[in-house]
Design a protein around this motif. Structure first.
Motif, PDB file in Angstrom:
ATOM      1  N   GLY A 106     -53.049 -33.920 -41.353  1.00 15.79           N
ATOM      2  CA  GLY A 106     -52.342 -34.908 -40.543  1.00 15.79           C
ATOM      3  C   GLY A 106     -51.810 -36.071 -41.357  1.00 15.79           C
ATOM      4  N   THR A 107     -52.596 -36.525 -42.336  1.00  6.75           N
ATOM      5  CA  THR A 107     -52.140 -37.629 -43.195  1.00  6.75           C
ATOM      6  C   THR A 107     -50.986 -37.179 -44.084  1.00  6.75           C
ATOM      7  OG1 THR A 107     -54.363 -38.572 -43.177  1.00  6.75           O
ATOM      8  CG2 THR A 107     -52.885 -39.338 -44.896  1.00  6.75           C
ATOM      9  N   LEU A 108     -50.977 -35.910 -44.468  1.00  6.25           N
ATOM     10  CA  LEU A 108     -49.865 -35.371 -45.252  1.00  6.25           C
ATOM     11  C   LEU A 108     -48.575 -35.396 -44.436  1.00  6.25           C
ATOM     12  CD1 LEU A 108     -48.629 -33.934 -47.684  1.00  6.25           C
ATOM     13  CD2 LEU A 108     -49.511 -31.769 -46.769  1.00  6.25           C
ATOM     14  N   VAL A 109     -48.652 -35.002 -43.178  1.00  9.17           N
ATOM     15  CA  VAL A 109     -47.461 -35.037 -42.323  1.00  9.17           C
ATOM     16  C   VAL A 109     -46.999 -36.478 -42.135  1.00  9.17           C
ATOM     17  CG1 VAL A 109     -46.522 -34.470 -40.050  1.00  9.17           C
ATOM     18  CG2 VAL A 109     -48.142 -32.908 -41.155  1.00  9.17           C
ATOM     19  N   THR A 110     -47.950 -37.410 -41.984  1.00 11.79           N
ATOM     20  CA  THR A 110     -47.591 -38.828 -41.908  1.00 11.79           C
ATOM     21  C   THR A 110     -46.831 -39.256 -43.155  1.00 11.79           C
ATOM     22  OG1 THR A 110     -49.623 -39.228 -40.653  1.00 11.79           O
ATOM     23  CG2 THR A 110     -48.495 -41.155 -41.525  1.00 11.79           C
ATOM     24  N   ALA A 111     -47.277 -38.769 -44.315  1.00  9.96           N
ATOM     25  CA  ALA A 111     -46.634 -39.122 -45.583  1.00  9.96           C
ATOM     26  C   ALA A 111     -45.199 -38.617 -45.651  1.00  9.96           C
ATOM     27  CB  ALA A 111     -47.442 -38.563 -46.747  1.00  9.96           C
ATOM     28  N   LEU A 112     -44.898 -37.500 -44.986  1.00 11.11           N
ATOM     29  CA  LEU A 112     -43.523 -36.987 -44.953  1.00 11.11           C
ATOM     30  C   LEU A 112     -42.594 -38.017 -44.314  1.00 11.11           C
ATOM     31  CD1 LEU A 112     -44.133 -33.298 -43.736  1.00 11.11           C
ATOM     32  CD2 LEU A 112     -43.794 -34.085 -46.090  1.00 11.11           C
ATOM     33  N   PHE A 113     -43.052 -38.576 -43.213  1.00  7.29           N
ATOM     34  CA  PHE A 113     -42.242 -39.588 -42.523  1.00  7.29           C
ATOM     35  C   PHE A 113     -42.150 -40.873 -43.355  1.00  7.29           C
ATOM     36  CE2 PHE A 113     -43.541 -36.852 -38.990  1.00  7.29           C
ATOM     37  CZ  PHE A 113     -42.341 -36.724 -38.305  1.00  7.29           C
ATOM     38  N   LYS A 114     -43.245 -41.248 -43.968  1.00  7.89           N
ATOM     39  CA  LYS A 114     -43.253 -42.464 -44.778  1.00  7.89           C
ATOM     40  C   LYS A 114     -42.281 -42.352 -45.945  1.00  7.89           C
ATOM     41  CE  LYS A 114     -46.471 -45.625 -47.097  1.00  7.89           C
ATOM     42  NZ  LYS A 114     -47.895 -45.863 -47.451  1.00  7.89           N
ATOM     43  N   GLU A 115     -42.154 -41.157 -46.501  1.00  8.64           N
ATOM     44  CA  GLU A 115     -41.285 -40.931 -47.662  1.00  8.64           C
ATOM     45  C   GLU A 115     -39.816 -41.194 -47.354  1.00  8.64           C
ATOM     46  OE1 GLU A 115     -41.062 -40.290 -51.677  1.00  8.64           O
ATOM     47  OE2 GLU A 115     -42.914 -40.185 -50.485  1.00  8.64           O
ATOM     48  N   THR A 116     -39.429 -41.109 -46.085  1.00  7.01           N
ATOM     49  CA  THR A 116     -38.029 -41.347 -45.725  1.00  7.01           C
ATOM     50  C   THR A 116     -37.625 -42.795 -45.934  1.00  7.01           C
ATOM     51  OG1 THR A 116     -38.506 -41.899 -43.402  1.00  7.01           O
ATOM     52  CG2 THR A 116     -38.228 -39.560 -43.950  1.00  7.01           C
TER      53      THR A 116
ATOM     54  N   MET B 138     -44.785 -33.996 -50.687  1.00  5.58           N
ATOM     55  CA  MET B 138     -45.648 -32.829 -50.881  1.00  5.58           C
ATOM     56  C   MET B 138     -46.317 -32.838 -52.251  1.00  5.58           C
ATOM     57  SD  MET B 138     -45.583 -31.208 -48.028  1.00  5.58           S
ATOM     58  CE  MET B 138     -46.320 -29.628 -48.446  1.00  5.58           C
ATOM     59  N   GLY B 139     -45.717 -33.498 -53.219  1.00  5.98           N
ATOM     60  CA  GLY B 139     -46.292 -33.534 -54.562  1.00  5.98           C
ATOM     61  C   GLY B 139     -47.167 -34.739 -54.818  1.00  5.98           C
ATOM     62  N   LYS B 140     -47.406 -35.556 -53.783  1.00  2.15           N
ATOM     63  CA  LYS B 140     -48.188 -36.774 -53.939  1.00  2.15           C
ATOM     64  C   LYS B 140     -49.522 -36.660 -53.193  1.00  2.15           C
ATOM     65  CE  LYS B 140     -43.968 -39.579 -54.197  1.00  2.15           C
ATOM     66  NZ  LYS B 140     -43.204 -40.708 -53.591  1.00  2.15           N
ATOM     67  N   ASP B 141     -50.441 -37.547 -53.535  1.00  2.00           N
ATOM     68  CA  ASP B 141     -51.728 -37.606 -52.853  1.00  2.00           C
ATOM     69  C   ASP B 141     -51.568 -38.507 -51.637  1.00  2.00           C
ATOM     70  OD1 ASP B 141     -54.302 -37.757 -51.973  1.00  2.00           O
ATOM     71  OD2 ASP B 141     -55.160 -38.539 -53.830  1.00  2.00           O
ATOM     72  N   SER B 142     -51.578 -37.909 -50.453  1.00  2.44           N
ATOM     73  CA  SER B 142     -51.339 -38.679 -49.226  1.00  2.44           C
ATOM     74  C   SER B 142     -52.503 -39.587 -48.850  1.00  2.44           C
ATOM     75  CB  SER B 142     -51.044 -37.721 -48.057  1.00  2.44           C
ATOM     76  OG  SER B 142     -52.134 -36.851 -47.830  1.00  2.44           O
ATOM     77  N   GLN B 143     -53.649 -39.441 -49.537  1.00  4.94           N
ATOM     78  CA  GLN B 143     -54.812 -40.293 -49.265  1.00  4.94           C
ATOM     79  C   GLN B 143     -55.283 -40.984 -50.542  1.00  4.94           C
ATOM     80  OE1 GLN B 143     -57.423 -38.534 -45.945  1.00  4.94           O
ATOM     81  NE2 GLN B 143     -56.754 -36.717 -47.030  1.00  4.94           N
ATOM     82  N   ALA B 144     -54.319 -41.335 -51.388  1.00  4.49           N
ATOM     83  CA  ALA B 144     -54.643 -41.895 -52.711  1.00  4.49           C
ATOM     84  C   ALA B 144     -55.450 -43.183 -52.622  1.00  4.49           C
ATOM     85  CB  ALA B 144     -53.357 -42.128 -53.499  1.00  4.49           C
ATOM     86  N   ASN B 145     -55.188 -43.994 -51.597  1.00  5.53           N
ATOM     87  CA  ASN B 145     -55.865 -45.288 -51.482  1.00  5.53           C
ATOM     88  C   ASN B 145     -57.022 -45.242 -50.497  1.00  5.53           C
ATOM     89  OD1 ASN B 145     -54.005 -46.617 -53.236  1.00  5.53           O
ATOM     90  ND2 ASN B 145     -52.517 -46.625 -51.566  1.00  5.53           N
ATOM     91  N   SER B 146     -57.833 -44.193 -50.593  1.00  3.80           N
ATOM     92  CA  SER B 146     -58.968 -44.060 -49.684  1.00  3.80           C
ATOM     93  C   SER B 146     -60.138 -43.428 -50.424  1.00  3.80           C
ATOM     94  CB  SER B 146     -58.590 -43.200 -48.465  1.00  3.80           C
ATOM     95  OG  SER B 146     -58.505 -41.832 -48.829  1.00  3.80           O
ATOM     96  N   SER B 147     -61.275 -43.360 -49.756  1.00  5.38           N
ATOM     97  CA  SER B 147     -62.475 -42.784 -50.375  1.00  5.38           C
ATOM     98  C   SER B 147     -62.405 -41.268 -50.470  1.00  5.38           C
ATOM     99  CB  SER B 147     -63.714 -43.183 -49.569  1.00  5.38           C
ATOM    100  OG  SER B 147     -63.623 -42.669 -48.261  1.00  5.38           O
ATOM    101  N   VAL B 148     -61.391 -40.660 -49.849  1.00  2.40           N
ATOM    102  CA  VAL B 148     -61.243 -39.205 -49.941  1.00  2.40           C
ATOM    103  C   VAL B 148     -59.950 -38.851 -50.667  1.00  2.40           C
ATOM    104  CG1 VAL B 148     -62.669 -38.617 -47.962  1.00  2.40           C
ATOM    105  CG2 VAL B 148     -60.279 -39.202 -47.584  1.00  2.40           C
TER     106      VAL B 148
END
Length: 441
Positions: free
Chosen positions: A168-178, A380-390
């Motif tokens: 789900g966070t990855l899909v959120t990142a798709l929208f954020k990338e726009t 898709m090539g980025k870490d969508s949860q880079a700023n978290s504990s996971v």
């Protein structure tokens, strides 16, 4: 290593419990002091319409403490002091955002430095908790007035309902990338409004719909500092908040809703892996005796299907958290479809193996964003949860450790799915299997 983990867990929980005890005592003393100084009386008086201009109560944050993974309840994580009263319209500035809703007031956080600091974190609740400098509380009657007077910018609202550990966070990142979407990942205010409406039944009927609508409107308030015009507000609720699906369409008929899902067995395994990273899951993974006692008591007090619930909870509680959460959300998604709710499923495995087509289909459903499909692919090539504990870096060691399902767990999983009347775990082995109304690759 085990000794270190036990020590870390002990220190984390002990300091949190001590903070909660101290904060409770502090709040009792503060309440008495506010009565003496007249602050308490002013807070009560601010509910009156004629006191609107000074109805927002500003409190400076002195200290904060939280247990990650614990469902945060509004002010209990903060130790604050009274600063003053201001016009509620102060919260419309870019450095303020809606944090939570209680039965009597709305709570906003105000950041100290950059107004966009909240959006530098992958999860909104995390940004609000870490970046907050002040809390601003507003009585609900004034909150509703302010929300209903807000101009509608015409931006789309997109809900990304999901399961835990499902992409789900990855899909959120798709929208954020726009660069044209405000992405609100796991906002606490959605969890609190969901709890008040669907769990505690604080509000009913038209009042519940009004509170839900105003919460979403205020969560999606304009942010002038974001530069380009915002084309959509993308809200990814916590997976437990899937209960809002029907009300979201009723209140916002033009909103777009997706449900991101994954093989539930993989979700259970993923929950087990990250159990050593999130404190509340550590309790289940590293202190099985305590969690077993808790779940046994729950079964004795009336949990359904005790014969298998007790087994899986006692032996492997973290597996049940993952699998039962997955079945719970699938059940509500399929029920929503039966009731005519317009929502599209997105299978995580399709996104990974057919990324170009699935991303294109997601953005075509959103209509206004279909021209940003190519730009979104960069996420898709980025870490969508880079700023978290996971983050990818932090879970790398956990991914190296193989996780095997406990003996008999597949039978337990099948029984859970049968209880909910949904497809069992075996069907997901077929990579072409998709839930009803899912996007095709």
């Amino acid at each position: 290593m085990a000794v270190y983990l036990y020590l870390q867990l002990f220190v984390s929980f002990t300091t949190w419990v001590l903070f909660m005890i101290f904060n409770y005592i502090y709040n009792v003393i503060r309440r008495l002091y506010w009565r003496y100084t007249g602050v308490h009386q002013q807070v009560i008086a601010n509910k009156k319409p004629e006191n609107y201009n000074r109805a927002a109560h500003v409190k400076k944050i002195l200290f904060r403490r939280i247990i990650e993974g614990y469902i945060k309840y509004p002010e209990s994580s903060f130790l604050t002091v009274h600063e003053g009263f201001v016009n509620p319209e102060r919260i419309m500035q870019d450095d303020c955002s809606l944090y939570a809703i209680t039965p009597t007031e709305a709570i906003f956080v105000q950041v100290k430095n950059r107004p966009d600091e909240l959006f530098l974190y992958d999860f909104l609740w995390m940004g609000q908790f870490l970046a907050a400098d002040k809390l601003i509380t507003i009585p609900l009657n004034h909150f509703n007035k302010l929300a209903e007077e807000m101009e509608d910018e015409g931006s789309k609202i997109i809900f990304l309902h999901n399961q835990a550990r499902c992409g789900g966070t990855l899909v959120t990142a798709l929208f954020k990338e726009t660069g044209r979407c405000v992405c609100l990942n796991e906002p606490t205010c959605i969890s609190t409004i969901c709890n008040h409406i669907f769990v505690e039944y604080t509000w009913h009927g038209a009042k519940a719909r009004r509170m839900f609508k105003n919460t979403i409107r205020m969560l999606c308030k304009p942010y002038s500092g974001l530069g380009k015009s915002v084309m959509a507000y993308v809200i990814k609720p916590l997976f437990l908040d899937i209960l809002i699906i029907e009300m979201a369409q009723e209140v916002f008929p033009e909103a777009i809703q997706f449900f991101i899902y994954r093989d539930p067995i993989e979700i259970a395994i993923s929950i087990r892996r990250i159990g050593q990273l999130i404190n509340t899951l550590k309790l289940l993974v590293y202190l099985p005796n305590i969690s077993s006692i808790i779940h046994i008591i729950g079964s004795v007090l009336g949990a359904q299907n005790k014969e298998y619930r007790g087994w899986t909870c006692v032996m492997h509680p973290e597996f049940e958290i993952g699998y039962r959460g997955a079945t719970y959300t699938v059940f509500y998604y399929l029920e929503a479809l039966k009731r005519g709710i317009n929502i599209h499923g997105v299978r995580y495995e399709d996104l990974i193996t057919h990324e170009a087509n699935i991303i294109k289909n997601i953005f075509q459903v959103c209509q206004c964003l279909d021209s940003f499909t190519e730009k979104a692919k960069a996420a898709m090539g980025k870490d969508s949860q880079a700023n978290s504990s996971v983050s990818r870096e932090k879970v790398r060691d956990a991914l190296r450790n193989p996780v095997e399902l406990p003996p008999g767990f597949m039978d337990v999983a099948r029984a859970m799915s049968e209880e909910y009347g949904i497809p069992g775990p075996d069907v997901y082995q077929d990579k072409t299997f998709r839930l009803s109304n899912s996007l095709e690759p």
